[in-house]
Scaffold this motif. Structure first.
Motif, PDB file in Angstrom:
ATOM      1  N   ILE A   1      32.852  20.164   2.054  1.00 16.96           N
ATOM      2  CA  ILE A   1      32.353  21.510   2.340  1.00 16.96           C
ATOM      3  C   ILE A   1      30.923  21.364   2.832  1.00 16.96           C
ATOM      4  N   THR A   2      30.619  21.964   3.980  1.00 20.50           N
ATOM      5  CA  THR A   2      29.275  21.882   4.556  1.00 20.50           C
ATOM      6  C   THR A   2      28.702  23.273   4.740  1.00 20.50           C
ATOM      7  N   ILE A   3      27.436  23.433   4.374  1.00 20.85           N
ATOM      8  CA  ILE A   3      26.754  24.723   4.524  1.00 20.85           C
ATOM      9  C   ILE A   3      25.375  24.481   5.132  1.00 20.85           C
ATOM     10  N   PRO A   4      25.134  24.949   6.354  1.00 21.65           N
ATOM     11  CA  PRO A   4      23.777  24.885   6.910  1.00 21.65           C
ATOM     12  C   PRO A   4      22.946  26.065   6.410  1.00 21.65           C
ATOM     13  N   THR A   5      21.644  25.867   6.292  1.00 19.18           N
ATOM     14  CA  THR A   5      20.769  26.948   5.850  1.00 19.18           C
ATOM     15  C   THR A   5      19.369  26.760   6.406  1.00 19.18           C
ATOM     16  N   ASN A   6      18.659  27.883   6.586  1.00 23.01           N
ATOM     17  CA  ASN A   6      17.262  27.797   7.012  1.00 23.01           C
ATOM     18  C   ASN A   6      16.310  27.655   5.825  1.00 23.01           C
TER      19      ASN A   6
ATOM     20  N   ALA B   1      33.359  23.060  -7.811  1.00 24.18           N
ATOM     21  CA  ALA B   1      34.159  22.231  -6.893  1.00 24.18           C
ATOM     22  C   ALA B   1      33.789  20.761  -7.007  1.00 24.18           C
ATOM     23  N   PRO B   2      33.961  20.154  -8.186  1.00 28.17           N
ATOM     24  CA  PRO B   2      33.599  18.735  -8.336  1.00 28.17           C
ATOM     25  C   PRO B   2      34.481  17.809  -7.516  1.00 28.17           C
ATOM     26  N   PHE B   3      35.600  18.319  -7.020  1.00 30.66           N
ATOM     27  CA  PHE B   3      36.543  17.534  -6.221  1.00 30.66           C
ATOM     28  C   PHE B   3      36.150  17.486  -4.750  1.00 30.66           C
ATOM     29  N   SER B   4      35.134  18.232  -4.345  1.00 30.79           N
ATOM     30  CA  SER B   4      34.690  18.265  -2.950  1.00 30.79           C
ATOM     31  C   SER B   4      33.267  17.745  -2.834  1.00 30.79           C
ATOM     32  N   GLN B   5      32.972  17.085  -1.712  1.00 30.41           N
ATOM     33  CA  GLN B   5      31.589  16.778  -1.371  1.00 30.41           C
ATOM     34  C   GLN B   5      30.962  18.067  -0.839  1.00 30.41           C
ATOM     35  N   ILE B   6      29.856  18.468  -1.429  1.00 28.85           N
ATOM     36  CA  ILE B   6      29.153  19.680  -1.001  1.00 28.85           C
ATOM     37  C   ILE B   6      27.942  19.252  -0.189  1.00 28.85           C
ATOM     38  N   GLY B   7      27.993  19.449   1.117  1.00 26.68           N
ATOM     39  CA  GLY B   7      26.898  19.060   1.989  1.00 26.68           C
ATOM     40  C   GLY B   7      26.038  20.253   2.356  1.00 26.68           C
ATOM     41  N   ILE B   8      24.772  20.207   2.001  1.00 28.49           N
ATOM     42  CA  ILE B   8      23.819  21.254   2.381  1.00 28.49           C
ATOM     43  C   ILE B   8      22.921  20.686   3.473  1.00 28.49           C
ATOM     44  N   ASN B   9      22.941  21.328   4.633  1.00 32.26           N
ATOM     45  CA  ASN B   9      22.138  20.888   5.773  1.00 32.26           C
ATOM     46  C   ASN B   9      20.952  21.834   5.954  1.00 32.26           C
ATOM     47  N   LEU B  10      19.759  21.351   5.680  1.00 33.12           N
ATOM     48  CA  LEU B  10      18.557  22.159   5.865  1.00 33.12           C
ATOM     49  C   LEU B  10      18.091  22.037   7.308  1.00 33.12           C
ATOM     50  N   SER B  11      17.969  23.163   7.986  1.00 36.27           N
ATOM     51  CA  SER B  11      17.589  23.178   9.401  1.00 36.27           C
ATOM     52  C   SER B  11      16.072  23.079   9.547  1.00 36.27           C
ATOM     53  N   LEU B  12      15.616  22.013  10.193  1.00 34.48           N
ATOM     54  CA  LEU B  12      14.192  21.812  10.449  1.00 34.48           C
ATOM     55  C   LEU B  12      14.025  21.317  11.881  1.00 34.48           C
TER      56      LEU B  12
ATOM     57  N   ASN C   1      28.247  15.347  -6.533  1.00 32.25           N
ATOM     58  CA  ASN C   1      28.959  15.720  -5.309  1.00 32.25           C
ATOM     59  C   ASN C   1      28.064  16.434  -4.304  1.00 32.25           C
ATOM     60  N   LEU C   2      26.768  16.537  -4.571  1.00 32.21           N
ATOM     61  CA  LEU C   2      25.844  17.227  -3.673  1.00 32.21           C
ATOM     62  C   LEU C   2      25.198  16.231  -2.714  1.00 32.21           C
ATOM     63  N   VAL C   3      25.400  16.446  -1.415  1.00 36.18           N
ATOM     64  CA  VAL C   3      24.830  15.606  -0.366  1.00 36.18           C
ATOM     65  C   VAL C   3      23.851  16.450   0.448  1.00 36.18           C
ATOM     66  N   LEU C   4      22.635  15.968   0.597  1.00 31.48           N
ATOM     67  CA  LEU C   4      21.578  16.729   1.262  1.00 31.48           C
ATOM     68  C   LEU C   4      21.195  16.087   2.593  1.00 31.48           C
TER      69      LEU C   4
ATOM     70  N   ALA D   1      27.667  10.209   3.479  1.00 32.92           N
ATOM     71  CA  ALA D   1      26.482  10.107   4.327  1.00 32.92           C
ATOM     72  C   ALA D   1      26.552   8.869   5.211  1.00 32.92           C
ATOM     73  N   ARG D   2      27.082   7.763   4.676  1.00 34.86           N
ATOM     74  CA  ARG D   2      27.192   6.534   5.471  1.00 34.86           C
ATOM     75  C   ARG D   2      28.123   6.741   6.659  1.00 34.86           C
ATOM     76  N   PHE D   3      29.296   7.332   6.398  1.00 39.00           N
ATOM     77  CA  PHE D   3      30.224   7.565   7.494  1.00 39.00           C
ATOM     78  C   PHE D   3      29.678   8.615   8.460  1.00 39.00           C
ATOM     79  N   THR D   4      28.984   9.607   7.918  1.00 36.44           N
ATOM     80  CA  THR D   4      28.387  10.624   8.777  1.00 36.44           C
ATOM     81  C   THR D   4      27.413   9.985   9.754  1.00 36.44           C
ATOM     82  N   GLN D   5      26.568   9.083   9.254  1.00 38.91           N
ATOM     83  CA  GLN D   5      25.596   8.425  10.117  1.00 38.91           C
ATOM     84  C   GLN D   5      26.283   7.547  11.163  1.00 38.91           C
ATOM     85  N   ALA D   6      27.362   6.867  10.765  1.00 39.03           N
ATOM     86  CA  ALA D   6      28.076   6.018  11.716  1.00 39.03           C
ATOM     87  C   ALA D   6      28.709   6.852  12.818  1.00 39.03           C
TER      88      ALA D   6
END
Length: 368
Positions: free
Chosen positions: A100-105, A123-134, A170-173, A256-261
């Motif tokens: 699950i990905t959520i962008p935010t300002n 939701a411990p069964f999901s990776q929760i990705g928070i994308n801070l917009s900068l 499960n929180l990925v920033l 995050a590793r696969f995301t970067q790749a």
């Protein structure tokens, strides 16, 4: 991620042969067009709103079942919805997505922290990705976002999110930058200046003319000549691990590793699309990826944002729209398959790359 792999040949067959017909594994959910930023690269905040309720979204998610592996909840600014956490938790519980990905300002610090805390716990069964917009550093960011003090409030949110990360595995920033004509000359300085934040990954995408954002005709996209060295720099950076890919973090957060790749490949893909003005690899929007607007309209993607049906007219079931063999969906797919459009839109590019074996091979090589 592993549970998605056996399905990829089925999506390849759906695209090339028309069978078996599959619901998308990557779905973007626009929860509202409302936004408290007034970015130079976006006009979505001016759009009228007709947001579906949590009850309506619950019906959508129930009908989707476990089809989506990736669920992205976006806006506007998604956390302007006071019930955002209820909506995301409903999607998590009913769809059980891997990511699950959520962008935010980052402007609504208190609400963001309270709701992210609840989402991660539910939701411990999901990776929760928070994308801070900068999009810059300090005042530079505020000027692009047209919100004085945005940077300071975003930093307050970031620190709070880092604190939450100590309680939720499960929180990925991530930090997310839109590369536009307003900051393309400073991307290297911006990326290196943001290292102090120690994100799990640093990601960027290209500012584009989007129907969704009402930016068609805007002169915001960097030229191919300007973007090429940026792409090469960002690809090299991603392969090295980016801003804060410390070994202990990378081991804990394989996403995050696969995301970067994948990002390393995406930057090169985006470079070629801007240079050649064509689909470099087949676009899977309308097959493997899709978009649902705040009012329930269904789009293949947000670039064209052409409604192919309304969930409010199908009892909130995507299947009658997505799996039809005629009508608007068929015409949209034919147009995309004929390569009548091309864009470097990052979200759809993930599905495109996952269904392009040469790209997947390069990603695996980078990760290993």
């Amino acid at each position: 991620m592993l549970e998605l792999v056996p399905k990829l040949p089925l999506y390849w067959s759906f695209y090339h042969l028309g069978w078996p017909r599959m619901l998308p594994f990557s779905i973007v959910v626009s929860v509202s067009f409302r936004c408290n930023s007034k970015c130079k690269t976006c006009d979505v905040w001016r759009k009228p709103n007709d947001d579906m309720s949590v009850e309506e979204w619950r019906k959508v998610f129930s009908n989707l079942g476990h089809a989506p592996f990736y669920l992205t909840f976006t806006g506007g600014e998604p956390f302007l919805r006071a019930d955002m956490h209820e909506l995301v938790i409903a999607g998590a519980e009913l769809c059980r997505p891997g990511v699950i990905t959520i962008p935010t300002n980052g402007l609504l610090t208190k609400r963001i922290l309270e709701q992210v805390d609840q989402i991660c716990a539910a939701a411990p069964f999901s990776q929760i990705g928070i994308n801070l917009s900068l999009d810059g550093i300090g005042v530079e960011h505020d000027e692009i976002r047209n919100v004085p003090g945005n940077w300071d409030r975003a930093m307050e949110s970031w620190q709070g999110l880092k604190d939450l990360q100590t309680r939720h595995d499960n929180l990925v920033l991530s930090v997310h930058t839109v590369v536009s004509k307003f900051n393309s000359h400073r991307i290297r300085d911006i990326a290196e200046g943001l290292e102090v934040l120690a994100p799990d990954s640093y990601i960027t995408e290209v500012a584009e003319e989007r129907v969704e954002l009402d930016t068609v005709g805007w002169d915001i996209t960097p030229s191919p000549e300007a973007y090429a060295p940026i792409a090469d720099y960002l690809s090299a950076r991603a392969r090295k691990g980016g801003a804060a890919e410390q070994p202990d973090k990378a081991n804990k957060r394989s996403l995050a590793r696969f995301t970067q790749a994948f990002r390393a490949q995406y930057y090169q893909l985006a470079k070629r699309i801007l240079q050649e003005q064509r689909q470099v690899i087949p676009c899977q929007a309308g097959w493997a990826s899709g978009h649902i607007a705040p009012n329930g309209d269904v789009w293949a993607c947000c670039i064209r944002a052409e409604p192919v049906g309304s969930l409010r007219e199908t009892d909130y079931d995507l299947r009658p729209i997505w799996l039809e063999r005629a009508g608007d969906m068929r015409r949209m797919r034919r147009s995309i398959a004929n390569r009548e459009c091309a864009c470097p839109m990052a979200n759809a590019s993930y599905a495109n790359m996952l269904l392009h074996p040469p790209t997947v091979g390069r990603v695996i090589k980078d990760v290993l």
